[in-house]
Design an enzyme around this catalytic site. Structure first.
Site, PDB file in Angstrom:
ATOM      1  N   ASN A  13       0.825  -1.217   0.000  1.00 10.97           N
ATOM      2  CA  ASN A  13       0.000   0.000   0.000  1.00 10.97           C
ATOM      3  C   ASN A  13       0.856   1.263   0.000  1.00 10.97           C
ATOM      4  OD1 ASN A  13      -2.416  -1.386   0.062  1.00 10.97           O
ATOM      5  ND2 ASN A  13      -2.665  -1.263   2.274  1.00 10.97           N
ATOM      6  N   VAL A  14       1.841   1.318   0.904  1.00  7.77           N
ATOM      7  CA  VAL A  14       2.655   2.523   1.046  1.00  7.77           C
ATOM      8  C   VAL A  14       3.610   2.661  -0.127  1.00  7.77           C
ATOM      9  CG1 VAL A  14       4.372   3.708   2.469  1.00  7.77           C
ATOM     10  CG2 VAL A  14       2.420   2.570   3.558  1.00  7.77           C
ATOM     11  N   ARG A  99      14.112   4.315  14.110  1.00  5.96           N
ATOM     12  CA  ARG A  99      13.578   5.566  14.664  1.00  5.96           C
ATOM     13  C   ARG A  99      14.241   5.973  15.978  1.00  5.96           C
ATOM     14  NH1 ARG A  99       7.357   3.757  13.752  1.00  5.96           N
ATOM     15  NH2 ARG A  99       7.301   3.992  11.481  1.00  5.96           N
ATOM     16  N   CYS A 130       2.874   6.550  11.691  1.00 11.36           N
ATOM     17  CA  CYS A 130       1.818   7.334  11.040  1.00 11.36           C
ATOM     18  C   CYS A 130       1.033   8.186  12.033  1.00 11.36           C
ATOM     19  CB  CYS A 130       0.876   6.413  10.280  1.00 11.36           C
ATOM     20  SG  CYS A 130       0.338   4.964  11.195  1.00 11.36           S
ATOM     21  N   GLN A 157      -7.503   4.661  14.525  1.00 11.46           N
ATOM     22  CA  GLN A 157      -6.622   4.366  13.398  1.00 11.46           C
ATOM     23  C   GLN A 157      -7.256   3.387  12.409  1.00 11.46           C
ATOM     24  OE1 GLN A 157      -2.919   4.577  16.464  1.00 11.46           O
ATOM     25  NE2 GLN A 157      -2.401   3.707  14.481  1.00 11.46           N
ATOM     26  N   GLY A 161      -3.490   1.007   8.209  1.00 12.18           N
ATOM     27  CA  GLY A 161      -2.275   1.032   9.011  1.00 12.18           C
ATOM     28  C   GLY A 161      -1.721  -0.354   9.260  1.00 12.18           C
ATOM     29  N   ARG A 235      -7.934   0.679  16.950  1.00 11.70           N
ATOM     30  CA  ARG A 235      -8.195   0.372  15.547  1.00 11.70           C
ATOM     31  C   ARG A 235      -9.699   0.471  15.300  1.00 11.70           C
ATOM     32  NH1 ARG A 235      -4.216   0.517  12.195  1.00 11.70           N
ATOM     33  NH2 ARG A 235      -3.011  -1.174  13.156  1.00 11.70           N
ATOM     34  N   HIS A 242      -6.336   8.286   9.661  1.00 14.04           N
ATOM     35  CA  HIS A 242      -6.240   8.198  11.120  1.00 14.04           C
ATOM     36  C   HIS A 242      -6.795   9.472  11.749  1.00 14.04           C
ATOM     37  CE1 HIS A 242      -4.099   4.588  10.661  1.00 14.04           C
ATOM     38  NE2 HIS A 242      -2.910   4.917  11.123  1.00 14.04           N
ATOM     39  N   ASN A 315      -3.278   8.396   6.554  1.00 19.17           N
ATOM     40  CA  ASN A 315      -2.117   7.714   7.124  1.00 19.17           C
ATOM     41  C   ASN A 315      -1.184   7.127   6.084  1.00 19.17           C
ATOM     42  OD1 ASN A 315      -4.632   5.969   7.059  1.00 19.17           O
ATOM     43  ND2 ASN A 315      -3.059   4.384   7.236  1.00 19.17           N
TER      44      ASN A 315
END
Length: 344
Positions: A13-14, A99, A130, A157, A161, A235, A242, A315
């Site tokens: 998807n991303v 991260r 996100c 969300q 996601g 969720r 989101h 998101n």
């Protein structure tokens, strides 16, 4: 001469959204290479009006590639991102793998662009979670004026996601409800159709989930380590977008009207707050849009210097693909990289 980019995870998807956004925004790329695992080799993906065939990550040579947009999950990123970085290609990673590494900048361009200067230590730049990305876009301009002390956020969300499997599960369960078929639960811990699940990612020892911990740790790294934040991540049966209910305590007084005007002028923010039926943004309306939408801005009378607001964003875009492309654009805007083919 333009840049050469690779998109890892191009069939997800991303990854597909990254390809769309690169073309939409006119990123100066002479060549874009979609990559995925061997099982996806030959799959066709769209890049503007072009159709590109996916190549295998495992045997791809990054030595002449300038930027790699990585969206293949933490396990793949941990294995491949350092190798890619050592070949001189800058990795912009969408997973949680890097991260919290002190040598890897965690960037939201509207919030902490100066932090990107440290990318060369590992040639890796991290994209935030996100839910964090849209939150800090909304918090930053207010923090600059009134200094945030504490944030309480509840997220709503969407299933995207959780990837394509999450979207498929919502669709299949919804259909099953209407035709009275048995409902199968695979991706989520409970049925998601016509339901909400107060559980995203794994549980930690203190009772919070890792998704909730991510919001705390990432907000501190991106915005200010002094900010106290607590989150409940939920969720909901929405495909894309989101939403967040955000309560903020400030050190200095700030009114709802002041906050509204500040946010109207802030990069990446779009205020829709009419205080009437429909005078706010829902996740459905945010889908396919780049902005972080802010509605329901109001003063909280239960605390000193308190505000409450509603924050919504796509998101897959600002929460992932768009932010990664914006990071790539920031590298170019600051003249931090040059096309390697031209330099040669």
């Amino acid at each position: 001469m333009g840049f050469k980019l690779a998109v890892v995870g191009a069939t997800g998807n991303v990854g597909r959204e990254m390809l769309n956004i690169l073309e939409e925004r006119g990123f100066p790329a002479d060549e874009v290479v979609p990559l995925a695992s061997r099982r996806s080799m030959g799959t066709e993906v769209s890049y503007g009006d072009k159709t590109l065939k996916v190549r295998a990550l495992e045997n791809y040579d990054f030595s002449d590639t300038d930027i790699c947009l990585m969206s293949a999950g933490g396990t793949v990123s941990k294995e491949y991102s350092p190798r890619i970085g050592r070949q001189g290609c800058v990795v912009i990673d969408n997973s949680s793998a890097w991260r919290y590494d002190q040598d890897v900048p965690l960037i939201v361009p509207e919030v902490n662009p100066d932090a990107i200067d440290g990318f060369s230590k590992k040639n890796i730049i991290a994209n935030p979670n996100c839910s964090t990305a849209q939150l800090v876009v909304a918090l930053k301009p207010l923090h600059d004026i009134a200094t945030i002390r504490r944030v309480v956020v509840s997220t709503y969300q969407s299933v995207s996601g959780a990837g394509k499997a999450g979207m498929d599960e919502l669709f299949e369960q919804t259909r099953a409800v209407f035709v009275a078929d048995p409902i199968s639960v695979k991706k989520f811990t409970k049925r998601i159709a016509f339901n909400i699940i107060p559980h995203i990612d794994v549980f930690m020892e203190d009772g919070f989930t890792k998704e909730e911990w991510k919001m705390v740790a990432e907000t501190k790294k991106i915005l200010d380590p002094k900010i106290k934040l607590t989150a409940t991540c939920v969720r909901v049966p929405v495909f894309i977008g989101h939403s967040e209910a955000v309560n903020i305590e400030f050190e200095k007084p700030i009114s709802a009207d002041e906050a509204r005007e500040i946010l109207r002028e802030a990069p990446g923010c779009l205020v829709v707050d009419k205080r009437e039926d429909g005078g706010y943004v829902t996740p459905y309306e945010s889908a396919g849009e780049d902005a972080t939408y802010i509605s329901r801005i109001r003063e909280d009378p239960t605390v000193e210097n308190g505000l409450a607001m509603w924050v919504v964003s796509d998101n897959l875009r600002k929460g992932a693909a768009l932010n990664a492309v914006q990071i790539a654009e920031l590298l170019l805007a600051r003249d931090l990289i040059q096309p390697r083919k031209r330099a040669a």
